[in-house]
Design a protein around this motif. Structure first.
Motif, PDB file in Angstrom:
ATOM      1  N   MET A   1       0.830  -1.171   0.000  1.00  7.31           N
ATOM      2  CA  MET A   1       0.000   0.000   0.000  1.00  7.31           C
ATOM      3  C   MET A   1       0.882   1.244   0.000  1.00  7.31           C
ATOM      4  O   MET A   1       1.962   1.236   0.564  1.00  7.31           O
ATOM      5  N   LYS A   2       0.396   2.302  -0.656  1.00  7.53           N
ATOM      6  CA  LYS A   2       1.139   3.564  -0.688  1.00  7.53           C
ATOM      7  C   LYS A   2       0.742   4.390   0.529  1.00  7.53           C
ATOM      8  O   LYS A   2      -0.443   4.607   0.775  1.00  7.53           O
ATOM      9  N   VAL A   3       1.770   4.838   1.268  1.00  4.81           N
ATOM     10  CA  VAL A   3       1.541   5.537   2.528  1.00  4.81           C
ATOM     11  C   VAL A   3       2.346   6.835   2.547  1.00  4.81           C
ATOM     12  O   VAL A   3       3.560   6.813   2.341  1.00  4.81           O
ATOM     13  N   GLN A   4       1.665   7.948   2.795  1.00  2.01           N
ATOM     14  CA  GLN A   4       2.324   9.233   3.006  1.00  2.01           C
ATOM     15  C   GLN A   4       2.658   9.309   4.490  1.00  2.01           C
ATOM     16  O   GLN A   4       1.781   9.145   5.332  1.00  2.01           O
ATOM     17  N   VAL A   5       3.934   9.537   4.814  1.00  2.00           N
ATOM     18  CA  VAL A   5       4.387   9.491   6.204  1.00  2.00           C
ATOM     19  C   VAL A   5       4.712  10.906   6.677  1.00  2.00           C
ATOM     20  O   VAL A   5       5.414  11.657   5.997  1.00  2.00           O
ATOM     21  N   PHE A   6       4.206  11.243   7.863  1.00  2.00           N
ATOM     22  CA  PHE A   6       4.438  12.535   8.490  1.00  2.00           C
ATOM     23  C   PHE A   6       4.994  12.328   9.893  1.00  2.00           C
ATOM     24  O   PHE A   6       4.626  11.365  10.571  1.00  2.00           O
ATOM     25  N   HIS A   7       5.852  13.247  10.325  1.00  2.00           N
ATOM     26  CA  HIS A   7       6.267  13.290  11.727  1.00  2.00           C
ATOM     27  C   HIS A   7       5.549  14.474  12.356  1.00  2.00           C
ATOM     28  O   HIS A   7       5.543  15.569  11.805  1.00  2.00           O
ATOM     29  N   GLU A   8       4.921  14.241  13.504  1.00  2.00           N
ATOM     30  CA  GLU A   8       4.218  15.297  14.213  1.00  2.00           C
ATOM     31  C   GLU A   8       4.970  15.601  15.499  1.00  2.00           C
ATOM     32  O   GLU A   8       5.154  14.717  16.345  1.00  2.00           O
ATOM     33  N   SER A   9       5.424  16.842  15.640  1.00  2.00           N
ATOM     34  CA  SER A   9       6.180  17.232  16.834  1.00  2.00           C
ATOM     35  C   SER A   9       5.212  17.516  17.985  1.00  2.00           C
ATOM     36  O   SER A   9       3.997  17.578  17.801  1.00  2.00           O
ATOM     37  N   ALA A  10       5.773  17.704  19.175  1.00  3.33           N
ATOM     38  CA  ALA A  10       4.969  17.939  20.373  1.00  3.33           C
ATOM     39  C   ALA A  10       4.102  19.195  20.246  1.00  3.33           C
ATOM     40  O   ALA A  10       3.025  19.260  20.833  1.00  3.33           O
ATOM     41  N   ASN A  11       4.548  20.181  19.457  1.00  5.32           N
ATOM     42  CA  ASN A  11       3.762  21.407  19.294  1.00  5.32           C
ATOM     43  C   ASN A  11       2.730  21.294  18.166  1.00  5.32           C
ATOM     44  O   ASN A  11       2.063  22.265  17.839  1.00  5.32           O
ATOM     45  N   GLY A  12       2.616  20.133  17.548  1.00  6.55           N
ATOM     46  CA  GLY A  12       1.618  19.900  16.509  1.00  6.55           C
ATOM     47  C   GLY A  12       2.090  20.146  15.089  1.00  6.55           C
ATOM     48  O   GLY A  12       1.347  19.887  14.146  1.00  6.55           O
ATOM     49  N   ALA A  13       3.306  20.641  14.914  1.00  7.05           N
ATOM     50  CA  ALA A  13       3.831  20.882  13.565  1.00  7.05           C
ATOM     51  C   ALA A  13       4.097  19.551  12.874  1.00  7.05           C
ATOM     52  O   ALA A  13       4.585  18.606  13.493  1.00  7.05           O
ATOM     53  N   ARG A  14       3.762  19.482  11.595  1.00 10.77           N
ATOM     54  CA  ARG A  14       3.973  18.249  10.820  1.00 10.77           C
ATOM     55  C   ARG A  14       5.069  18.438   9.788  1.00 10.77           C
ATOM     56  O   ARG A  14       5.127  19.456   9.109  1.00 10.77           O
ATOM     57  N   THR A  15       5.907  17.410   9.661  1.00 13.13           N
ATOM     58  CA  THR A  15       6.942  17.353   8.641  1.00 13.13           C
ATOM     59  C   THR A  15       6.635  16.176   7.731  1.00 13.13           C
ATOM     60  O   THR A  15       6.443  15.055   8.214  1.00 13.13           O
ATOM     61  N   PHE A  20       5.989   6.073   1.135  1.00 11.09           N
ATOM     62  CA  PHE A  20       6.571   4.753   1.348  1.00 11.09           C
ATOM     63  C   PHE A  20       5.610   3.710   0.792  1.00 11.09           C
ATOM     64  O   PHE A  20       4.398   3.886   0.837  1.00 11.09           O
ATOM     65  N   GLU A  21       6.151   2.631   0.285  1.00 10.31           N
ATOM     66  CA  GLU A  21       5.361   1.477  -0.133  1.00 10.31           C
ATOM     67  C   GLU A  21       5.497   0.449   0.986  1.00 10.31           C
ATOM     68  O   GLU A  21       6.597  -0.067   1.228  1.00 10.31           O
ATOM     69  N   LEU A  22       4.396   0.162   1.685  1.00  9.56           N
ATOM     70  CA  LEU A  22       4.419  -0.739   2.835  1.00  9.56           C
ATOM     71  C   LEU A  22       3.515  -1.941   2.608  1.00  9.56           C
ATOM     72  O   LEU A  22       2.443  -1.811   2.012  1.00  9.56           O
ATOM     73  N   PRO A  23       3.919  -3.115   3.116  1.00  7.52           N
ATOM     74  CA  PRO A  23       3.043  -4.279   3.017  1.00  7.52           C
ATOM     75  C   PRO A  23       1.885  -4.195   4.013  1.00  7.52           C
ATOM     76  O   PRO A  23       0.832  -4.784   3.814  1.00  7.52           O
ATOM     77  N   HIS A  24       2.073  -3.448   5.125  1.00  7.11           N
ATOM     78  CA  HIS A  24       1.042  -3.268   6.148  1.00  7.11           C
ATOM     79  C   HIS A  24       1.436  -2.087   7.034  1.00  7.11           C
ATOM     80  O   HIS A  24       2.589  -1.652   7.017  1.00  7.11           O
ATOM     81  N   MET A  25       0.495  -1.593   7.799  1.00  6.87           N
ATOM     82  CA  MET A  25       0.782  -0.497   8.723  1.00  6.87           C
ATOM     83  C   MET A  25       1.486  -1.055   9.962  1.00  6.87           C
ATOM     84  O   MET A  25       1.142  -2.143  10.430  1.00  6.87           O
ATOM     85  N   PRO A  26       2.450  -0.297  10.497  1.00  6.55           N
ATOM     86  CA  PRO A  26       3.104  -0.753  11.720  1.00  6.55           C
ATOM     87  C   PRO A  26       2.158  -0.599  12.913  1.00  6.55           C
ATOM     88  O   PRO A  26       1.293   0.285  12.907  1.00  6.55           O
ATOM     89  N   PRO A  27       2.296  -1.435  13.929  1.00  8.00           N
ATOM     90  CA  PRO A  27       1.474  -1.269  15.138  1.00  8.00           C
ATOM     91  C   PRO A  27       1.761   0.077  15.811  1.00  8.00           C
ATOM     92  O   PRO A  27       2.889   0.575  15.766  1.00  8.00           O
ATOM     93  N   ILE A  28       0.747   0.648  16.425  1.00  7.10           N
ATOM     94  CA  ILE A  28       0.901   1.903  17.166  1.00  7.10           C
ATOM     95  C   ILE A  28       1.960   1.709  18.255  1.00  7.10           C
ATOM     96  O   ILE A  28       2.013   0.668  18.902  1.00  7.10           O
ATOM     97  N   ALA A  29       2.815   2.708  18.434  1.00  8.12           N
ATOM     98  CA  ALA A  29       3.898   2.762  19.428  1.00  8.12           C
ATOM     99  C   ALA A  29       5.116   1.921  19.051  1.00  8.12           C
ATOM    100  O   ALA A  29       6.067   1.839  19.810  1.00  8.12           O
ATOM    101  N   GLU A  30       5.093   1.306  17.865  1.00  8.23           N
ATOM    102  CA  GLU A  30       6.256   0.545  17.402  1.00  8.23           C
ATOM    103  C   GLU A  30       7.189   1.463  16.616  1.00  8.23           C
ATOM    104  O   GLU A  30       6.749   2.395  15.952  1.00  8.23           O
TER     105      GLU A  30
END
Length: 66
Positions: A1-15, A20-30
């Motif tokens: 699956m095609k996945v757009q990946v973002f990093h969200e900082s503590a203040n809410g800003a997104r980068t 990425f092409e992923l076979p599945h979504m990673p588990p939360i907190a992994e």
């Protein structure tokens, strides 16, 4: 699956970390490696949207692969 990946900082800003092409979504907190040296923790995911795209939201300070 095609996945757009973002990093969200503590203040809410997104980068946008790119698409990425992923076979599945990673588990939360992994760890999710964004390259061969750095990872962040998976926070949430959304999708698919009307175009079949997913979003993965990462959080935390960058960790380093060993």
């Amino acid at each position: 699956m095609k996945v757009q990946v973002f990093h969200e900082s503590a203040n809410g800003a997104r980068t946008d970390l790119g698409m990425f092409e992923l076979p599945h979504m990673p588990p939360i907190a992994e760890p999710f490696p964004v390259n061969s040296q750095t990872f962040y923790l998976a926070k949430a995911y959304f999708g698919p949207d009307e175009d079949g795209m997913y979003q993965l939201i990462l959080e935390g300070e960058p960790g380093h692969m060993q």
